[in-house]
Write a protein that holds these residues in place. Structure first.
Motif, PDB file in Angstrom:
ATOM      1  N   GLU A 550      55.326  19.087  51.507  1.00 26.37           N
ATOM      2  CA  GLU A 550      55.162  20.040  52.567  1.00 26.37           C
ATOM      3  C   GLU A 550      53.577  20.312  52.824  1.00 26.37           C
ATOM      4  N   GLU A 551      53.236  20.705  51.641  1.00 27.30           N
ATOM      5  CA  GLU A 551      51.579  20.886  51.738  1.00 27.30           C
ATOM      6  C   GLU A 551      50.819  19.569  51.940  1.00 27.30           C
ATOM      7  N   VAL A 552      51.248  18.292  51.253  1.00 28.68           N
ATOM      8  CA  VAL A 552      50.517  17.287  51.661  1.00 28.68           C
ATOM      9  C   VAL A 552      50.847  16.770  53.243  1.00 28.68           C
ATOM     10  N   ASN A 553      51.984  17.086  53.768  1.00 31.99           N
ATOM     11  CA  ASN A 553      52.427  16.754  55.135  1.00 31.99           C
ATOM     12  C   ASN A 553      51.264  17.664  55.917  1.00 31.99           C
ATOM     13  N   ARG A 554      51.265  18.969  55.563  1.00 25.04           N
ATOM     14  CA  ARG A 554      50.410  19.794  56.431  1.00 25.04           C
ATOM     15  C   ARG A 554      48.680  19.464  56.150  1.00 25.04           C
ATOM     16  N   GLN A 555      48.512  19.200  54.980  1.00 25.64           N
ATOM     17  CA  GLN A 555      47.045  18.841  55.116  1.00 25.64           C
ATOM     18  C   GLN A 555      46.730  17.660  55.879  1.00 25.64           C
ATOM     19  N   HIS A 556      47.499  16.524  55.672  1.00 28.89           N
ATOM     20  CA  HIS A 556      47.350  15.107  56.482  1.00 28.89           C
ATOM     21  C   HIS A 556      47.399  15.544  57.769  1.00 28.89           C
ATOM     22  N   ILE A 557      47.973  16.193  58.565  1.00 29.62           N
ATOM     23  CA  ILE A 557      48.275  16.646  59.951  1.00 29.62           C
ATOM     24  C   ILE A 557      47.065  17.238  60.417  1.00 29.62           C
ATOM     25  N   VAL A 558      46.857  18.296  59.728  1.00 28.88           N
ATOM     26  CA  VAL A 558      45.343  18.932  59.989  1.00 28.88           C
ATOM     27  C   VAL A 558      44.296  17.971  59.927  1.00 28.88           C
ATOM     28  N   GLU A 559      44.162  17.167  58.994  1.00 23.70           N
ATOM     29  CA  GLU A 559      43.007  16.172  58.883  1.00 23.70           C
ATOM     30  C   GLU A 559      42.872  15.277  60.209  1.00 23.70           C
ATOM     31  N   VAL A 560      44.131  15.040  60.383  1.00 26.71           N
ATOM     32  CA  VAL A 560      44.361  14.028  61.875  1.00 26.71           C
ATOM     33  C   VAL A 560      43.976  14.624  63.171  1.00 26.71           C
ATOM     34  N   LEU A 561      44.521  16.052  63.132  1.00 31.78           N
ATOM     35  CA  LEU A 561      44.135  16.866  64.277  1.00 31.78           C
ATOM     36  C   LEU A 561      42.784  17.181  64.354  1.00 31.78           C
ATOM     37  N   LYS A 562      41.996  17.346  63.228  1.00 29.27           N
ATOM     38  CA  LYS A 562      40.619  17.443  63.253  1.00 29.27           C
ATOM     39  C   LYS A 562      39.762  16.417  63.683  1.00 29.27           C
ATOM     40  N   LEU A 563      40.531  15.302  63.514  1.00 28.49           N
ATOM     41  CA  LEU A 563      39.708  13.908  63.779  1.00 28.49           C
ATOM     42  C   LEU A 563      39.787  13.680  65.271  1.00 28.49           C
ATOM     43  N   THR A 564      40.732  14.233  65.732  1.00 27.15           N
ATOM     44  CA  THR A 564      41.253  14.042  67.344  1.00 27.15           C
ATOM     45  C   THR A 564      40.922  15.236  68.162  1.00 27.15           C
ATOM     46  N   ARG A 565      39.879  16.106  67.465  1.00 22.31           N
ATOM     47  CA  ARG A 565      39.611  17.356  68.176  1.00 22.31           C
ATOM     48  C   ARG A 565      40.938  18.182  68.707  1.00 22.31           C
ATOM     49  N   TRP A 566      41.766  18.111  68.099  1.00 22.80           N
ATOM     50  CA  TRP A 566      43.241  18.851  68.208  1.00 22.80           C
ATOM     51  C   TRP A 566      43.778  18.358  69.407  1.00 22.80           C
ATOM     52  N   ARG A 567      43.657  17.156  69.831  1.00 20.51           N
ATOM     53  CA  ARG A 567      44.354  16.464  70.880  1.00 20.51           C
ATOM     54  C   ARG A 567      45.548  15.840  70.162  1.00 20.51           C
ATOM     55  N   MET A 589      54.219  20.923  63.536  1.00 17.32           N
ATOM     56  CA  MET A 589      53.244  21.791  63.551  1.00 17.32           C
ATOM     57  C   MET A 589      53.684  23.344  63.423  1.00 17.32           C
ATOM     58  N   LYS A 590      54.690  23.328  64.374  1.00 16.99           N
ATOM     59  CA  LYS A 590      55.200  24.904  64.437  1.00 16.99           C
ATOM     60  C   LYS A 590      56.170  25.181  63.350  1.00 16.99           C
ATOM     61  N   LYS A 591      56.622  24.272  62.698  1.00 13.85           N
ATOM     62  CA  LYS A 591      57.284  24.381  61.304  1.00 13.85           C
ATOM     63  C   LYS A 591      56.481  24.535  60.332  1.00 13.85           C
ATOM     64  N   LEU A 592      55.452  23.929  60.105  1.00 16.25           N
ATOM     65  CA  LEU A 592      54.258  24.283  59.126  1.00 16.25           C
ATOM     66  C   LEU A 592      53.327  25.211  59.333  1.00 16.25           C
ATOM     67  N   GLY A 593      53.430  25.756  60.601  1.00 11.50           N
ATOM     68  CA  GLY A 593      52.687  26.973  60.742  1.00 11.50           C
ATOM     69  C   GLY A 593      51.133  26.493  60.941  1.00 11.50           C
ATOM     70  N   ILE A 594      50.823  25.393  61.889  1.00  4.97           N
ATOM     71  CA  ILE A 594      49.638  24.769  61.895  1.00  4.97           C
ATOM     72  C   ILE A 594      49.377  25.369  63.388  1.00  4.97           C
ATOM     73  N   ARG A 595      48.145  25.980  63.398  1.00  2.00           N
ATOM     74  CA  ARG A 595      47.508  26.392  64.716  1.00  2.00           C
ATOM     75  C   ARG A 595      46.099  26.244  64.499  1.00  2.00           C
ATOM     76  N   ARG A 596      45.314  25.880  65.760  1.00  2.00           N
ATOM     77  CA  ARG A 596      44.005  25.649  65.793  1.00  2.00           C
ATOM     78  C   ARG A 596      43.370  27.068  65.376  1.00  2.00           C
ATOM     79  N   SER A 597      43.942  27.823  65.745  1.00  2.00           N
ATOM     80  CA  SER A 597      43.023  29.258  65.573  1.00  2.00           C
ATOM     81  C   SER A 597      42.666  29.803  64.222  1.00  2.00           C
TER      82      SER A 597
END
Length: 601
Positions: A550-567, A589-597
């Motif tokens: 779950e942590e690996v998935n969360r980190q990977h998703i965050v990295e890609v979101l940063k790459l795309t400026r959260w698009r 993102m909702k399940k993993l608690g990922i928010r840009r803020s």
């Protein structure tokens, strides 16, 4: 009308003939005879009833439609030839007197002098060379009628067929005796018997009528006909003499013209639809330029494309998002015999399920709310061309059977229509999914998969062709030059090393986005990446401190979101890079608690 009816039922303003035994006729503006005295009846040989059906043009060869109204303004006597019932001519000196009765103007002819025995041979030949031989004229008329190519029917006011010519018998397959024992309703099945009286009234007033109908032959065939009906009053009885012309050939040509017009309309609609499609493609096309590669596996792919392009085989292009599947499809089309027509593209993932059927197969007017007119689908536009079904793995299961039918039979029906439409279309499909696994899950039809997988082509990801990165970087720099207004003269080896060390989950599309940002940041013609290149996740070697999945998935998703400026969605968005639907990514993102803020920018 007899002598007891005299004096006249109107006033001649003191101009009455001195001898009341002289013929007197009263006409209206249409030339109809409104009154004839006993002397006129005796002179012409017609009964009073027959006179009521005659017009001036039928008793005087010198009067016609063009000169008739001029008689209303004459005040002097003038000589006129009249034709008697026995076809003899008499020359009479008549005096016309105009009478106005309200809005109806009328003219009276009365004879000042005439001779019953006057036969002017020269004038006779001028009016009709054969008037002097009524027997010969009758024989010639009968001969002409029987030899006429059109059918001729004489029908009385009861609808009985009293006489026919040979053409009528020949066309309908009856003998003369059979036809003359029938009613016109037995031949013209479209004729309403209750309208016969009204038809005769119209004929009395107009003299002629032209109509179209059909006659039924003895063997039951229907022949389309044009009917010219003429009113005749003969020996105390009313008739219509109908000249019936077979218009089968004319109707065939009209039908052919309608068919040609319909075909022209369809072609025009298709050209308009193609034009609209191409205009849309110009607006939304994401042009990656030519396929550029020096990689050995890509060279093998090019050879496969060249081999299959000239065939009609269905091609399935496999590969991750951003590997250039659409460019491969365009190359297949441009190298094919169908390249003179535009390739039609459909993104199955970009359309809602309820619209994709209409988009692919078209719809009829009123097929659903908002269908205000008939619309051709993409398969019709692709007739004799190529259709590219991108993201075929996203097609709803309920539509896959209809697609399978097009693949197998080359036919379909528009949404809301019953007409079967046949098309000649070459199909190229692409997907980033593993269709074999989708078949196992029951999300993709097995028979459709095998129909699509005739000639599979796999596009390798960019991480498997790192030797192409240098030439791709140079290509993208040149491509950005006119768009951004910067020229890149130098690409440092350090930049290339950094790029080749990256795993590129978004493949070539991601590389192009990275280079575009780098060109914007670069100065003095030197390519600079800045801090835009994502860093791969650090791997922990301590088994006790290994991150959870779950942590690996969360980190990977965050990295890609940063790459795309959260698009999240769209081309170059995180969902496309991760190979997920935007709704699926948002759910994770909702399940993993990922928010840009709460993430560092």
């Amino acid at each position: 009308m007899d002598d007891s009816a005299f004096p006249l039922p109107f006033s001649l303003d003191g101009h009455a003939p001195e001898n009341h035994d002289q013929p007197v006729l009263l006409f209206d503006q249409q030339g109809r005879i409104l009154f004839a005295n006993a002397s006129a009846v005796d002179l012409f040989g017609y009964s009073a009833e027959e006179f009521s059906f005659l017009r001036i043009f039928e008793i005087s060869p010198e009067v016609n439609q063009e000169n008739w109204l001029s008689f209303f303004s004459l005040s002097e006597s003038l000589p006129i030839y009249f034709r008697l019932k026995n076809w003899h001519l008499v020359r009479a000196l008549v005096r016309p007197v105009e009478m106005d009765e309200g809005e109806d103007a009328r003219v009276v002819f009365w004879w000042e002098s005439f001779s019953r025995d006057l036969e002017d041979g020269e004038r006779l030949r001028e009016f009709h060379h054969d008037l002097g031989s009524p027997e010969k004229l009758a024989r010639m008329s009968h001969f002409t009628i029987q030899r006429a190519n059109d059918g001729i029917f004489w029908i009385n006011s009861s609808g009985e067929i009293t006489h026919v010519n040979e053409a009528a018998c020949r066309r309908l397959g009856y003998t003369r005796g059979e036809l003359t024992s029938m009613l016109i309703f037995d031949v013209n099945l479209n004729y309403d018997p209750s309208r016969l009286g009204a038809a005769f009234e119209t004929l009395r007033a107009q003299g002629t009528m032209l109509s179209e109908s059909s006659h039924t032959t003895r063997d039951g065939r229907e022949i389309p006909v044009e009917i010219s009906s003429n009113y005749i009053y003969f020996e105390g009885e009313e008739y219509t003499c109908s000249i019936v012309r077979d218009i089968s050939e004319r109707k065939r040509k009209e039908a052919a013209l309608r068919g040609a017009f319909h075909e022209i309309q369809e072609l025009r609609e298709r050209l308009e639809a193609e034009n609209n499609y191409l205009q849309e493609e110009i607006k939304v096309s994401n042009d990656f330029g030519e396929i550029i590669s020096q990689n050995r596996s890509m060279q093998q792919l090019f050879r496969e494309v060249e081999q299959v392009a000239t065939t009609q085989a269905t091609v399935l292009i496999l590969g991750e998002s951003g590997t250039g599947k659409e460019l491969i499809a365009r190359s297949l089309h441009h190298l094919s015999p169908r390249s003179d027509r535009p390739m039609i593209k459909v993104n199955c993932a970009a359309l809602p399920a309820y619209l994709i059927e209409s988009e692919l197969f078209g719809h009829e007017k009123g097929a659903f709310t908002g269908a205000l007119q008939r619309r051709a689908g993409r398969f019709e536009l692709a007739h004799q061309s190529t259709i590219f079904l991108d993201e075929i793995g996203e097609m709803p299961l309920e539509l896959q059977s209809k697609l399978l039918r097009v693949l197998q039979e080359g036919e379909f029906e528009r949404l809301g229509g019953g007409e079967t439409i046949r098309v000649d279309v070459r199909i190229i499909a692409a997907t980033n999914r593993k269709l074999e696994k989708e078949v196992e899950k029951g999300k993709f039809r097995e028979d459709l998969y095998y129909r699509l997988n005739v000639f599979p082509i796999s596009c390798p990801p960019l991480r498997d062709r790192l030797d192409d990165i240098p030439i791709l970087v140079r290509h993208f720099c040149q491509k950005m030059e006119p768009r951004i207004g910067k020229k890149i003269d130098h690409i440092p080896q350090k930049v290339l090393d950094q790029l080749q060390a990256y795993h590129f989950p978004g493949n070539i599309r991601e590389l192009e986005n990275i280079i575009e940002r780098a060109v914007i940041l670069s100065r003095n013609g030197k390519l600079q990446l800045g801090n835009w290149l994502p860093q791969p996740p650090k791997r922990q070697v301590d088994p006790e401190n290994l991150p959870t999945l779950e942590e690996v998935n969360r980190q990977h998703i965050v990295e890609v979101l940063k790459l795309t400026r959260w698009r999240v969605s769209g081309d170059g968005g995180a969902a496309a890079i991760l190979g997920l639907k935007p709704t699926t990514l948002e759910s994770r993102m909702k399940k993993l608690g990922i928010r840009r803020s709460n993430e560092a920018q």
